[in-house]
Design a protein around this motif. Structure first.
Motif, PDB file in Angstrom:
ATOM      1  N   MET A 187       4.308   3.472  11.582  1.00  0.00           N
ATOM      2  CA  MET A 187       3.059   2.914  11.051  1.00  0.00           C
ATOM      3  C   MET A 187       2.541   1.787  11.946  1.00  0.00           C
ATOM      4  O   MET A 187       1.334   1.671  12.188  1.00  0.00           O
ATOM      5  CB  MET A 187       3.289   2.392   9.630  1.00  0.00           C
ATOM      6  CG  MET A 187       2.022   2.228   8.827  1.00  0.00           C
ATOM      7  SD  MET A 187       1.066   3.745   8.618  1.00  0.00           S
ATOM      8  CE  MET A 187       2.274   4.785   7.799  1.00  0.00           C
ATOM      9  N   GLY A 188       3.465   0.958  12.463  1.00  0.00           N
ATOM     10  CA  GLY A 188       3.058  -0.122  13.367  1.00  0.00           C
ATOM     11  C   GLY A 188       2.399   0.419  14.625  1.00  0.00           C
ATOM     12  O   GLY A 188       1.406  -0.134  15.104  1.00  0.00           O
ATOM     13  N   ILE A 247       0.835  -1.201   0.000  1.00  0.00           N
ATOM     14  CA  ILE A 247       0.000   0.000   0.000  1.00  0.00           C
ATOM     15  C   ILE A 247       0.866   1.247   0.000  1.00  0.00           C
ATOM     16  O   ILE A 247       0.574   2.231  -0.712  1.00  0.00           O
ATOM     17  CB  ILE A 247      -0.955   0.003   1.212  1.00  0.00           C
ATOM     18  CG1 ILE A 247      -1.908  -1.192   1.140  1.00  0.00           C
ATOM     19  CG2 ILE A 247      -1.730   1.306   1.300  1.00  0.00           C
ATOM     20  CD1 ILE A 247      -2.817  -1.181  -0.080  1.00  0.00           C
ATOM     21  N   PHE A 248       1.950   1.203   0.751  1.00  0.00           N
ATOM     22  CA  PHE A 248       2.876   2.346   0.764  1.00  0.00           C
ATOM     23  C   PHE A 248       3.470   2.565  -0.623  1.00  0.00           C
ATOM     24  O   PHE A 248       3.575   3.698  -1.109  1.00  0.00           O
ATOM     25  CB  PHE A 248       3.978   2.091   1.785  1.00  0.00           C
ATOM     26  CG  PHE A 248       5.114   3.062   1.692  1.00  0.00           C
ATOM     27  CD1 PHE A 248       6.341   2.673   1.145  1.00  0.00           C
ATOM     28  CD2 PHE A 248       4.973   4.371   2.118  1.00  0.00           C
ATOM     29  CE1 PHE A 248       7.393   3.562   1.053  1.00  0.00           C
ATOM     30  CE2 PHE A 248       6.029   5.267   2.021  1.00  0.00           C
ATOM     31  CZ  PHE A 248       7.240   4.871   1.487  1.00  0.00           C
ATOM     32  N   SER A 263       9.454  -2.048  -7.558  1.00  0.00           N
ATOM     33  CA  SER A 263       8.649  -3.049  -6.858  1.00  0.00           C
ATOM     34  C   SER A 263       9.275  -3.450  -5.532  1.00  0.00           C
ATOM     35  O   SER A 263       8.631  -4.134  -4.725  1.00  0.00           O
ATOM     36  CB  SER A 263       8.453  -4.283  -7.739  1.00  0.00           C
ATOM     37  OG  SER A 263       9.693  -4.931  -7.956  1.00  0.00           O
ATOM     38  N   ARG A 264      10.534  -3.041  -5.310  1.00  0.00           N
ATOM     39  CA  ARG A 264      11.177  -3.379  -4.032  1.00  0.00           C
ATOM     40  C   ARG A 264      11.134  -2.221  -3.033  1.00  0.00           C
ATOM     41  O   ARG A 264      11.790  -2.271  -2.000  1.00  0.00           O
ATOM     42  CB  ARG A 264      12.645  -3.772  -4.278  1.00  0.00           C
ATOM     43  CG  ARG A 264      12.777  -5.109  -4.990  1.00  0.00           C
ATOM     44  CD  ARG A 264      14.210  -5.608  -4.880  1.00  0.00           C
ATOM     45  NE  ARG A 264      15.168  -4.721  -5.550  1.00  0.00           N
ATOM     46  CZ  ARG A 264      15.513  -4.842  -6.831  1.00  0.00           C
ATOM     47  NH1 ARG A 264      15.010  -5.798  -7.580  1.00  0.00           N
ATOM     48  NH2 ARG A 264      16.381  -3.999  -7.371  1.00  0.00           N
ATOM     49  N   ILE A 265      10.379  -1.191  -3.330  1.00  0.00           N
ATOM     50  CA  ILE A 265      10.257  -0.057  -2.405  1.00  0.00           C
ATOM     51  C   ILE A 265       9.597  -0.529  -1.118  1.00  0.00           C
ATOM     52  O   ILE A 265       8.582  -1.216  -1.139  1.00  0.00           O
ATOM     53  CB  ILE A 265       9.429   1.081  -3.043  1.00  0.00           C
ATOM     54  CG1 ILE A 265      10.212   1.725  -4.197  1.00  0.00           C
ATOM     55  CG2 ILE A 265       9.066   2.145  -2.000  1.00  0.00           C
ATOM     56  CD1 ILE A 265       9.404   2.762  -4.961  1.00  0.00           C
ATOM     57  N   ARG A 266      10.213  -0.162  -0.015  1.00  0.00           N
ATOM     58  CA  ARG A 266       9.684  -0.542   1.307  1.00  0.00           C
ATOM     59  C   ARG A 266       9.730   0.670   2.230  1.00  0.00           C
ATOM     60  O   ARG A 266      10.483   1.612   1.999  1.00  0.00           O
ATOM     61  CB  ARG A 266      10.561  -1.643   1.948  1.00  0.00           C
ATOM     62  CG  ARG A 266      10.642  -2.922   1.176  1.00  0.00           C
ATOM     63  CD  ARG A 266       9.420  -3.785   1.432  1.00  0.00           C
ATOM     64  NE  ARG A 266       9.578  -5.105   0.819  1.00  0.00           N
ATOM     65  CZ  ARG A 266       9.316  -5.373  -0.460  1.00  0.00           C
ATOM     66  NH1 ARG A 266       8.897  -4.407  -1.268  1.00  0.00           N
ATOM     67  NH2 ARG A 266       9.472  -6.577  -0.936  1.00  0.00           N
ATOM     68  N   MET A 267       8.952   0.581   3.297  1.00  0.00           N
ATOM     69  CA  MET A 267       9.099   1.549   4.385  1.00  0.00           C
ATOM     70  C   MET A 267      10.382   1.200   5.138  1.00  0.00           C
ATOM     71  O   MET A 267      10.660   0.015   5.367  1.00  0.00           O
ATOM     72  CB  MET A 267       7.902   1.476   5.348  1.00  0.00           C
ATOM     73  CG  MET A 267       6.621   2.080   4.771  1.00  0.00           C
ATOM     74  SD  MET A 267       5.243   2.065   5.950  1.00  0.00           S
ATOM     75  CE  MET A 267       4.617   0.409   5.757  1.00  0.00           C
ATOM     76  N   ASN A 268      11.147   2.213   5.531  1.00  0.00           N
ATOM     77  CA  ASN A 268      12.351   1.929   6.308  1.00  0.00           C
ATOM     78  C   ASN A 268      11.952   1.607   7.760  1.00  0.00           C
ATOM     79  O   ASN A 268      10.764   1.598   8.102  1.00  0.00           O
ATOM     80  CB  ASN A 268      13.325   3.105   6.236  1.00  0.00           C
ATOM     81  CG  ASN A 268      12.712   4.399   6.764  1.00  0.00           C
ATOM     82  OD1 ASN A 268      11.818   4.374   7.628  1.00  0.00           O
ATOM     83  ND2 ASN A 268      13.166   5.525   6.250  1.00  0.00           N
ATOM     84  N   ASP A 269      12.969   1.351   8.598  1.00  0.00           N
ATOM     85  CA  ASP A 269      12.666   0.901   9.970  1.00  0.00           C
ATOM     86  C   ASP A 269      11.878   1.937  10.759  1.00  0.00           C
ATOM     87  O   ASP A 269      10.925   1.588  11.485  1.00  0.00           O
ATOM     88  CB  ASP A 269      13.982   0.567  10.701  1.00  0.00           C
ATOM     89  CG  ASP A 269      14.655  -0.656  10.108  1.00  0.00           C
ATOM     90  OD1 ASP A 269      15.863  -0.843  10.320  1.00  0.00           O
ATOM     91  OD2 ASP A 269      13.951  -1.427   9.413  1.00  0.00           O
TER      92      ASP A 269
END
Lengths: 165, 198
Positions: free
Chosen positions: B25-26, A20-21, B13-19
């Motif tokens: 967000m958690g 989603i991000f 497609s490998r974009i992620r939220m960092n730590d």
């Protein structure tokens, strides 16, 4: 087995949080806004679960919610989206907006995708950034598979032109 | 699509939220799930209270009914005295009814405490008393059938025993007769005295 809303929400975040991000990032072109839209998407989903809405398949539901949140943001007056910035002469190739976590190529791609006009932008983002099949995209957007396939093809053509590939 | 475009697309497609972003967000997700009571939780809390109340009432009612027939050696006897009887007394309308209830309860307690002992002991007592009665009957008022003289018997001792028992019963009858005559004589003297007086 019916799962509690809390469990549904936490499991949805675990499985689809990054996806989603990624979608929000491709849609807005800005990392901070992408995080806000991601939070908004999950908050709206939680409200729907609390109100008793039965969500059979969380994946398309979350994507639809995130898409609606991004559209609502773009319709807000004074929203400094990339489109609005472009209208006032802002150059999206400004290096100060580069995402340090992405390579130069990826940064370039994100910006180019953000420059594609709707409805092709979201079709390209969902297909290549989120790695969804045309059938799944059709379910999220509410269009036929053929329409989605056409949008993807045209969107990729525009992206290549922008990236001068 | 050529290889070059595929390459950057794959990178996207490998974009992620960092730590740090994951942490933020958690925390938002956990806050949403924790601070808002979900409908299922509210439903359970509401119905849990009602369910518990119903179960408690039914359990208390069952114990009360069971305790009503409790005896002193039963586990619920104390419950009957402390709860059932008190509740019964509390629901009286006036002092008279209260007194009636108290009297009835006291009488029931006394009956319970003085009540029949163990069944086995009771049977023993009853058998013992029956035996005693039978022995007394045999000694004092033998049946005529017991006295039988059989000329054909060869056992002379038995005949003598039978005759002896018969003579003994005859002497008992004579004694009673004499006693009756004595009583009649006494009564006659008393009547004569009474007539002289009047």
């Amino acid at each position: 087995m019916v799962r509690s809303p809390e469990r549904q929400l936490t499991e949805a975040y675990r499985e689809l949080g990054d996806a989603i991000f990624r979608f929000c990032y491709a849609h807005t072109g800005d990392r901070d806004r992408a995080l806000d839209m991601t939070q908004e998407a999950f908050t709206r989903t939680w409200r729907a679960l609390l109100s008793g809405t039965t969500v059979r398949d969380m994946k398309p539901f979350l994507y639809r919610t995130a898409r609606n949140a991004c559209i609502d943001l773009s319709r807000k007056p004074g929203a400094d989206s990339l489109e609005a910035l472009r209208e006032i002469g802002f150059d999206v190739r400004d290096d100060s907006l580069l995402d340090p976590l992405l390579s130069a190529e990826a940064n370039r791609a994100i910006r180019c995708i953000a420059r594609i006009e709707e409805p092709y932008r979201e079709a390209v983002a969902l297909r290549y950034v989120n790695d969804l099949m045309p059938r799944e995209i059709a379910e999220i957007i509410g269009e036929s598979e053929n329409v989605i396939s056409v949008r993807i093809t045209r969107g990729m053509q525009k992206l290549r032109e922008l990236m001068q590939i | 699509m050529n290889d070059h475009s595929e390459q950057f697309i794959h990178e996207l497609s490998r974009i992620r939220m960092n730590d740090a972003e994951q942490e933020r967000m958690g925390g938002v997700i956990r806050a949403l799930a924790a601070t808002h009571a979900s409908p299922s939780r509210l439903w359970f809390m509401r119905h849990a209270t009602a369910t518990f109340a119903v179960v408690a009432i039914v359990a208390f009612g069952g114990v009360t009914v069971s305790a009503n027939s409790a005896r002193p050696d039963d586990a619920l006897y104390g419950f009957r005295l402390q709860v059932n009887d008190r509740i019964e007394a509390a629901f009286t309308r006036d002092d008279d009814e209260w007194l009636d209830v108290q009297m009835r309860q006291i009488e029931r307690q006394l009956n319970d405490e003085d009540g029949a002992p163990d069944d086995a002991f009771e049977e023993f007592e009853q058998e013992k008393s029956h035996e005693e009665i039978e022995e007394a009957d045999d000694d004092q008022i033998p049946d005529d059938e017991d006295v039988e003289i059989d000329d054909a018997t060869d056992d002379g001792d038995e005949q003598e025993a039978l005759i002896g028992r018969s003579r003994k019963s005859d002497s008992n009858d004579d004694e009673e007769l004499r006693e009756a005559q004595r009583i009649e004589r006494d009564l006659g003297e008393e009547e004569a005295q009474a007539q002289r007086f009047y």
